[in-house]
Design an enzyme around this catalytic site. Structure first.
Site, PDB file in Angstrom:
ATOM      1  N   ASP A  17       0.827  -1.212   0.000  1.00 42.39           N
ATOM      2  CA  ASP A  17       0.000   0.000   0.000  1.00 42.39           C
ATOM      3  C   ASP A  17       0.859   1.259   0.000  1.00 42.39           C
ATOM      4  O   ASP A  17       2.016   1.245   0.398  1.00 42.39           O
ATOM      5  CB  ASP A  17      -1.045   0.015   1.113  1.00 42.39           C
ATOM      6  CG  ASP A  17      -0.446   0.307   2.468  1.00 42.39           C
ATOM      7  OD1 ASP A  17       0.784   0.254   2.607  1.00 42.39           O
ATOM      8  OD2 ASP A  17      -1.223   0.591   3.395  1.00 42.39           O
ATOM      9  N   ASP A  67      -5.485   2.520  -2.976  1.00 42.54           N
ATOM     10  CA  ASP A  67      -4.037   2.575  -2.727  1.00 42.54           C
ATOM     11  C   ASP A  67      -3.455   1.258  -2.222  1.00 42.54           C
ATOM     12  O   ASP A  67      -2.365   1.242  -1.688  1.00 42.54           O
ATOM     13  CB  ASP A  67      -3.726   3.695  -1.723  1.00 42.54           C
ATOM     14  CG  ASP A  67      -4.123   3.309  -0.304  1.00 42.54           C
ATOM     15  OD1 ASP A  67      -5.092   2.546  -0.155  1.00 42.54           O
ATOM     16  OD2 ASP A  67      -3.470   3.771   0.637  1.00 42.54           O
ATOM     17  N   GLU A  68      -4.167   0.160  -2.377  1.00 45.79           N
ATOM     18  CA  GLU A  68      -3.708  -1.115  -1.822  1.00 45.79           C
ATOM     19  C   GLU A  68      -3.962  -2.254  -2.779  1.00 45.79           C
ATOM     20  O   GLU A  68      -4.999  -2.300  -3.421  1.00 45.79           O
ATOM     21  CB  GLU A  68      -4.561  -1.475  -0.601  1.00 45.79           C
ATOM     22  CG  GLU A  68      -4.027  -1.095   0.707  1.00 45.79           C
ATOM     23  CD  GLU A  68      -5.007  -1.491   1.780  1.00 45.79           C
ATOM     24  OE1 GLU A  68      -5.050  -2.671   2.127  1.00 45.79           O
ATOM     25  OE2 GLU A  68      -5.738  -0.611   2.246  1.00 45.79           O
TER      26      GLU A  68
END
Length: 429
Positions: free
Chosen positions: A9, A104-105
DNA sequence: TCTGGGGTCCTAGGACCC
DNA sequence: TCTGGGGTCCTAGGACCC
């Protein structure tokens, strides 16, 4: 060769995106605000160190933020979405499979002996840094829950340089850490469950790992049971490589100024229903159900009102005319004129990938107008989002309730007009 | 004056059916 | 009119996540 799961992430994702295009922000405390500049949703490490919490209402911390010279940005989702796609593309090169878990991961499947896994994690981190320019942390472990935990360890321990592979750590050390980290820091254990667990004497990750699985299943649910099994190394949360089919599309926003009249609310519903229809079309989906909602502020003292209604559509549709007409008509019925509404929303659910059979009865006429949606879409694609719309959706002037974004950065990567200009000077001789 | 938005999954309970 | 058991489907609400 061992199969493992890596969770990668981006650190402080929104802030990191802003910093790529505005290097002056590096090293400075930075916060990014939610829609309407309402709350703090992302903070740089420097801002965290100064005590800014996530979710803090901006108007309450504005003074403090300014007096400490912090930089402020409104959310720029065009930019973040584009940067996310770039990060995910780089990660896909390293995995045997990939599950994009959030903006974001990403989980990816990796292989190797303990030594190789640690090196791989470091290579992933530097590849993203080099290709996209944002910092990531990497956690590697046998299960998703443990990969999340490893990522957490990587983030909190500077000496690990942003990577943590559980296999290459001394089990004793891992156990030590787990006996210090509160159980609510674990993926899947929130405040409610945490409070109940604590009443049973389970307060750390190590406590939960040692708990009786069948007892947990009985007192909680299959969800927490899986967490316990995963902590002990048994993978039981499946990974969906191909995107799971979307269940619903939601378009919901707070207003910059309250809406109190039926006419203004009709305008809101008209515009939101058209946004929803546009998303259906771009996702290639047809909806069976339409829900409309509105709400007054939870913090205000006036009349509280949370009208909401779900309509069954005559047949699966993505028709903006039909959706707009139904949304506006239903809202006229359920809202309380005089109440001060601060948010409104349209939810489309019962999604399916086909239009289905044509409807019988009174709605036949509306169904025949479906092609209008295609025309609207084509015009918008060519002349921009604000070039055309149905009824209030075609407003050339921003309505009084529309979103506030006072601190926005440019659309650096998604709009020709905003592309950054780079200047270079020849070296002086 | 000003407090985000968008999702998923699971469970319990009601409606309905045989 | 009353009674039993088993099953499915749907919905609302809870919990969690980023």
């Amino acid at each position: 060769m061992t199969e493992r799961i890596a969770l990668v992430d981006v650190n402080n994702f929104y802030v990191s995106c802003e910093r790529v295009f505005d290097p002056k922000l590096i090293g400075r405390p930075v916060v990014v605000l939610s829609n309407n500049d309402g709350c703090v949703v992302a903070r740089s490490q420097e801002a965290k160190d100064l005590g800014i919490t996530t979710g803090a209402p901006f108007f309450k911390v504005k003074q403090f933020i300014q007096s400490h010279g912090m930089a402020v940005r409104s959310s720029n989702y065009e930019l973040y979405g584009d940067m996310s796609a770039r990060v995910m593309e780089v990660l896909s090169r390293f995995g045997t499979w990939q599950e994009v878990y959030s903006i974001d991961e990403s989980f990816i499947g990796v292989q190797g002996n303990p030594g190789q896994l640690g090196e791989l994690a470091t290579r992933i981190r530097s590849a993203v840094g080099r290709s996209v320019g944002v910092p990531v942390c990497v956690g590697v472990a046998p299960t998703k829950t443990l990969a999340k935990f490893a990522n957490h360890v990587a983030k909190r321990n500077a000496h690990l340089d942003g990577v943590c592979s559980l296999d290459s750590m001394d089990p004793q050390v891992v156990g030590d850490i787990q006996s210090r980290v509160p159980v609510t820091d674990l993926w899947g254990v929130g405040a409610r469950t945490g409070a109940r667990l604590s009443g049973m004497g389970i307060s750390t990750i190590a406590d939960l790992k040692a708990a009786d699985v069948t007892d947990i299943r009985k007192k909680f649910s299959v969800v927490l049971q899986r967490t316990v099994l995963e902590l002990n190394g048994t993978p039981c949360i499946p990974h969906n490589e191909e995107r799971a089919d979307k269940q619903q599309i939601m378009y919901s926003r707070s207003f910059s100024n309250p809406v109190t009249t039926i006419e203004d609310m009709a305008e809101v519903m008209s515009i939101y229903a058209q946004r929803g229809a546009a998303r259906l079309m771009s996702d290639g989906l047809w909806a069976m159900l339409l829900t409309i909602t509105a709400g007054t502020s939870r913090f205000a003292s006036g009349e509280a009102s949370f009208p909401s209604i779900t309509l069954k559509l005559p047949s699966p549709t993505q028709d903006p005319i039909l959706l707009t007409r139904l949304a506006v008509g239903a809202m006229r019925e359920i809202m309380h004129p005089g109440a001060s509404y601060v948010r409104g929303g349209v939810v489309l659910s019962g999604l399916q990938p086909e239009p289905g059979q044509a409807a019988f009865g009174i709605f036949e006429e509306e169904m025949a107008e479906t092609h209008v949606g295609d025309v609207l879409g084509a015009v918008k694609a060519k002349f921009g989002n604000k070039s055309i719309g149905l009824g209030s959706g075609g407003l050339a002037v921003e309505p009084g309730w529309s979103m506030k974004r006072d601190y926005s950065s440019p659309k650096f990567t998604t709009d020709w007009a905003d592309i950054p200009v780079v200047k270079a000077e020849p070296p002086r001789v």
